[in-house]
Design an enzyme around this catalytic site. Sequence first.
Site, PDB file in Angstrom:
ATOM      1  N   HIS A 135      -8.117   6.943   0.219  1.00  0.00           N
ATOM      2  CA  HIS A 135      -8.787   5.683   0.301  1.00  0.00           C
ATOM      3  C   HIS A 135      -9.380   5.288  -0.940  1.00  0.00           C
ATOM      4  CE1 HIS A 135     -10.102   7.419   4.366  1.00  0.00           C
ATOM      5  NE2 HIS A 135      -8.980   6.482   4.525  1.00  0.00           N
ATOM      6  N   ARG A 158      -8.805  14.326  12.754  1.00  0.00           N
ATOM      7  CA  ARG A 158      -8.523  15.561  11.893  1.00  0.00           C
ATOM      8  C   ARG A 158      -9.787  16.306  11.788  1.00  0.00           C
ATOM      9  NH1 ARG A 158      -6.354  11.351   7.330  1.00  0.00           N
ATOM     10  NH2 ARG A 158      -6.573   9.921   8.834  1.00  0.00           N
ATOM     11  N   GLU A 174      -9.115  -3.653   1.972  1.00  0.00           N
ATOM     12  CA  GLU A 174      -8.340  -3.211   1.409  1.00  0.00           C
ATOM     13  C   GLU A 174      -7.010  -4.201   1.186  1.00  0.00           C
ATOM     14  OE1 GLU A 174      -7.866   1.380   2.296  1.00  0.00           O
ATOM     15  OE2 GLU A 174      -8.530   0.185   4.027  1.00  0.00           O
ATOM     16  N   ARG A 186       0.778  -1.204   0.011  1.00  0.00           N
ATOM     17  CA  ARG A 186      -0.181   0.104  -0.081  1.00  0.00           C
ATOM     18  C   ARG A 186       0.880   1.152  -0.083  1.00  0.00           C
ATOM     19  NH1 ARG A 186      -2.933   3.074   4.761  1.00  0.00           N
ATOM     20  NH2 ARG A 186      -4.495   4.447   3.529  1.00  0.00           N
TER      21      ARG A 186
END
Length: 384
Positions: free
Chosen positions: A165, A226, A364, A77
């Site tokens: 993402h 965030r 993922e 990734r």
Amino acid sequence: MNVLVLNAGSSSLKFSLTDTRAQRHRLRGLVERIGLEQARLTLEGRTEAVAAADHAAALQAVLRRLDLDLVEAVGHRVVHGGDFTASSRITAEVLERLEAFVPLAPLHNPANLAGIRAALAALPHLPQVAVFDTAFHQTLPERAWRYALPRRLADERRYRRYGFHGTSHRYVSGKLARALGRPLEELRLVVLHLGNGASATAVRYGRSVDTSMGFTPMEGLVMGSRSGDLDPGLVLELVRRHGVEATDRLLNKESGMLGLAGHSDLRDVHRRIAEGDAQAAMALQVYTYRIKKYLGAYAAAMGGLDAVAFTAGVGENDPVVRAQALEGLEFLGLELDPEANARGGPRITREGSRVSAWVIPTDEELAIALDTERVLAGQPPSST
């Protein structure tokens, strides 16, 4: 193909050994606290102390616990792929290009590169593939990715919306199309990836056409720590008062639900709400209102909407968030089925709802493994 999937963070290394034929994980694990004296390796629910001064040592600790005869390839990734439009086999040229993207993602790409170098050194005989979070969003039209900055400056410094993402959004949109029994190329979808990091993506006919994260993963939805969207003038005010480093820490690590409610984990926020905490209740309203705004905006941008997917830790497991995000959107054709939503779906809208909403688990690691197999076979990326 059995693919070793690696996701290297600044002080962590997530890994899985994934069988693409059976589309299942043989095992999954995590090395935490890399670079500290008490690094930990968790594998199949068991945790033990390991020596992991750096990512190379962490990877060696992982490899000692694997049957290496099974591993046929490695998939990595990579958070920021710059202008890469698809996953790529790792070569010296690809590594050089990834180095150039470090200024675009200084918190993520150095760790990703450290994981890649460790794997190239430890497993030089295996083919290795980089899978980019940003690649799916390279189909954004210029009107969606371009910021209203001076063109020469923006082009020179590559200031634009990249989105993140993407691996999850691509995978989930494909799964949603199969749940609907319709070709992805006919559908207008909104995918809501809601975890500690959160993003929304408009997927029109199989292509990402807008997404909430921007130049960095800070823009858009309210997240665990965030801030999401802010007035740039407020950011300048924070910098003037507190300096760049303190503002960076504030917006990335001290804001979001943590700043609003004192907790970044939504389970803790719900507990506080149950105890009568009004600030926690308002924090959840801020969180879900932002989701609702993006959902409505993307329906408008695509000229309509066929379905919505909730995915990732919060999206898959929090019926209250799903209900609040969809509340009042009946005019779009979204009619929530409270019982189905409480059960976790998969479909959470009423049978007659013109637009359907679904809970679609993301994976993922599987998506990275499947992409790795396709790249090595010379095939284009897929949404399956």
